[in-house]
Design a protein around this motif. Structure first.
Motif, mmCIF file in Angstrom:
data_model
loop_
_atom_site.group_PDB
_atom_site.id
_atom_site.type_symbol
_atom_site.label_atom_id
_atom_site.label_comp_id
_atom_site.label_asym_id
_atom_site.label_seq_id
_atom_site.Cartn_x
_atom_site.Cartn_y
_atom_site.Cartn_z
ATOM 1 N N LYS A 123 -91.330 -51.231 39.427
ATOM 2 C CA LYS A 123 -92.283 -50.181 39.769
ATOM 3 C C LYS A 123 -93.715 -50.690 39.779
ATOM 4 N N ASN A 124 -93.971 -51.755 39.024
ATOM 5 C CA ASN A 124 -95.323 -52.310 38.959
ATOM 6 C C ASN A 124 -95.257 -53.762 38.518
ATOM 7 N N PHE A 125 -96.405 -54.431 38.521
ATOM 8 C CA PHE A 125 -96.435 -55.852 38.199
ATOM 9 C C PHE A 125 -96.163 -56.099 36.713
ATOM 10 N N SER A 126 -96.486 -55.142 35.854
ATOM 11 C CA SER A 126 -96.173 -55.297 34.436
ATOM 12 C C SER A 126 -94.665 -55.389 34.227
ATOM 13 N N ASP A 127 -93.901 -54.551 34.927
ATOM 14 C CA ASP A 127 -92.447 -54.624 34.844
ATOM 15 C C ASP A 127 -91.932 -55.955 35.380
ATOM 16 N N PHE A 128 -92.579 -56.456 36.417
ATOM 17 C CA PHE A 128 -92.201 -57.760 36.962
ATOM 18 C C PHE A 128 -92.394 -58.852 35.913
ATOM 19 N N LEU A 129 -93.519 -58.813 35.189
ATOM 20 C CA LEU A 129 -93.749 -59.795 34.130
ATOM 21 C C LEU A 129 -92.712 -59.655 33.023
ATOM 22 N N ARG A 130 -92.355 -58.428 32.700
ATOM 23 C CA ARG A 130 -91.315 -58.227 31.691
ATOM 24 C C ARG A 130 -90.013 -58.874 32.134
ATOM 25 N N LEU A 131 -89.636 -58.699 33.394
ATOM 26 C CA LEU A 131 -88.417 -59.305 33.925
ATOM 27 C C LEU A 131 -88.456 -60.814 33.786
ATOM 28 N N LEU A 132 -89.559 -61.438 34.155
ATOM 29 C CA LEU A 132 -89.656 -62.888 34.167
ATOM 30 C C LEU A 132 -89.852 -63.495 32.788
ATOM 31 N N CYS A 133 -90.457 -62.756 31.882
ATOM 32 C CA CYS A 133 -90.884 -63.353 30.618
ATOM 33 C C CYS A 133 -89.994 -63.057 29.419
ATOM 34 N N THR A 134 -89.282 -61.933 29.427
ATOM 35 C CA THR A 134 -88.605 -61.506 28.207
ATOM 36 C C THR A 134 -87.107 -61.753 28.188
ATOM 37 N N GLY A 135 -86.481 -61.904 29.361
ATOM 38 C CA GLY A 135 -85.033 -62.018 29.417
ATOM 39 C C GLY A 135 -84.322 -60.685 29.414
ATOM 40 N N PHE A 169 -96.770 -60.736 56.459
ATOM 41 C CA PHE A 169 -96.621 -60.061 55.180
ATOM 42 C C PHE A 169 -97.969 -59.859 54.484
ATOM 43 N N LEU A 170 -98.763 -60.916 54.403
ATOM 44 C CA LEU A 170 -100.031 -60.811 53.686
ATOM 45 C C LEU A 170 -100.953 -59.795 54.347
ATOM 46 N N GLU A 171 -101.059 -59.846 55.666
ATOM 47 C CA GLU A 171 -101.908 -58.894 56.370
ATOM 48 C C GLU A 171 -101.427 -57.456 56.179
ATOM 49 N N ALA A 172 -100.116 -57.294 55.979
ATOM 50 C CA ALA A 172 -99.555 -55.963 55.765
ATOM 51 C C ALA A 172 -99.665 -55.512 54.312
ATOM 52 N N GLY A 173 -100.210 -56.371 53.449
ATOM 53 C CA GLY A 173 -100.436 -55.996 52.059
ATOM 54 C C GLY A 173 -99.368 -56.440 51.085
ATOM 55 N N PHE A 174 -98.669 -57.546 51.400
ATOM 56 C CA PHE A 174 -97.618 -58.047 50.524
ATOM 57 C C PHE A 174 -97.927 -59.488 50.126
ATOM 58 N N ILE A 175 -98.120 -59.722 48.835
ATOM 59 C CA ILE A 175 -98.347 -61.066 48.317
ATOM 60 C C ILE A 175 -97.022 -61.614 47.796
ATOM 61 N N GLN A 176 -96.596 -62.764 48.325
ATOM 62 C CA GLN A 176 -95.325 -63.330 47.886
ATOM 63 C C GLN A 176 -95.452 -63.904 46.482
ATOM 64 N N LEU A 177 -94.533 -63.501 45.613
ATOM 65 C CA LEU A 177 -94.530 -63.932 44.221
ATOM 66 C C LEU A 177 -93.521 -65.038 43.951
ATOM 67 N N GLY A 178 -92.488 -65.119 44.774
ATOM 68 C CA GLY A 178 -91.468 -66.129 44.550
ATOM 69 C C GLY A 178 -90.174 -65.767 45.239
ATOM 70 N N GLU A 179 -89.074 -66.336 44.717
ATOM 71 C CA GLU A 179 -87.773 -66.168 45.366
ATOM 72 C C GLU A 179 -86.665 -66.247 44.332
ATOM 73 N N ASP A 232 -96.455 -55.416 46.403
ATOM 74 C CA ASP A 232 -96.992 -54.506 47.405
ATOM 75 C C ASP A 232 -98.364 -54.034 46.926
ATOM 76 N N LEU A 233 -99.407 -54.436 47.632
ATOM 77 C CA LEU A 233 -100.768 -54.106 47.227
ATOM 78 C C LEU A 233 -101.102 -52.635 47.428
ATOM 79 N N VAL A 234 -100.315 -51.931 48.201
ATOM 80 C CA VAL A 234 -100.595 -50.518 48.467
ATOM 81 C C VAL A 234 -100.068 -49.624 47.351
ATOM 82 N N ASN A 235 -98.776 -49.796 46.990
ATOM 83 C CA ASN A 235 -98.215 -48.915 45.961
ATOM 84 C C ASN A 235 -98.002 -49.605 44.619
#
Length: 227
Positions: free
Chosen positions: A193-205, A131-141, A150-153
């Protein structure tokens, strides 16, 4: 104030028990980010770069996230209850399930230390794809779904643990970054769509419609409830 800092401050206010004390500023600099990018062979998405230079994050956090809409998550038959401090059967009137997200952050005060920890923790083992070599950093589960940046898009994508084995059984070569990337882009679910949306999901409820990768308005949520 950056978007990342704003969301993280919201999380600290909502869930002070998760992150006690005054957070330390991140030690990572622009030079460190460039070193990380050189080591990975990918440019880090801008929202993730902003996040890495914000705070020194706890290595592991368990936060509550909520989903709605016609999604995979909406087929889950249980939801997390704060009152019961655990999972309970979902009521019929439930907009969508709430679940524990096991959020993992990479330690390291320098680019070199971050890279070393990232590669040590996420480099593929013999029975797992690269996964990492393919450009995917695991954030959790969450609920058995592995979640990656996804580091590409710049999007955030999930694949169930069992889906990893399905991928290999379908002939994807575990040591081929090209085949792993092609499979993940074609068959997996991009929930943010992006990491900012991911933070919104995790942080705001806020509820996330994962199939559409967006956060419905209050009016739309009311309609989900009525439906």
């Amino acid at each position: 104030m950056t978007t990342a800092k704003n969301y993280l401050d919201i999380l600290r206010e909502r869930e002070p028990q998760l992150w006690p004390g005054v957070p330390e500023a991140s030690a990572l600099t622009e030079a460190d980010l460039l070193e990380i990018e050189a080591g990975l062979g990918y440019r880090l998405p801008e929202p993730y770069r902003e996040f890495l230079t914000c705070y020194k994050m706890p290595r592991d956090l368990t936060v509550l996230v909520s989903f709605c809409g016609d999604s995979y998550a909406n087929s889950w038959d249980s939801t997390y209850s704060r009152e019961e401090n655990g999972y309970v059967p979902r009521p019929e009137s439930d907009i969508g399930p709430t679940a524990e997200f096991e959020w993992h952050n990479i330690p390291g005060d320098t680019g070199a230390a971050f890279l070393e920890a990232l590669k040590r923790e996420q480099t593929a083992e013999e029975d797992c794809p690269c996964f990492l070599e393919a450009g995917f950093i695991q954030l959790g589960e969450v609920f058995g779904y592995l979640t990656f940046l996804d580091l590409v898009n710049g999007g955030v994508v999930t694949i169930h643990e069992e889906g990893v084995y399905d991928m290999l059984s379908e002939g994807v070569q575990a040591d081929s970054r090209e085949e792993v990337r092609r499979y993940m882009e074609s068959y997996r679910l991009y929930i943010c769509k992006n990491f900012s949306d991911f933070l919104r999901l995790l942080c705001t409820g806020d509820y996330l419609d994962e199939n559409e990768a967006r956060f419905p308005s209050p009016e739309e949520l009311e309609q989900y409830y009525l439906d």
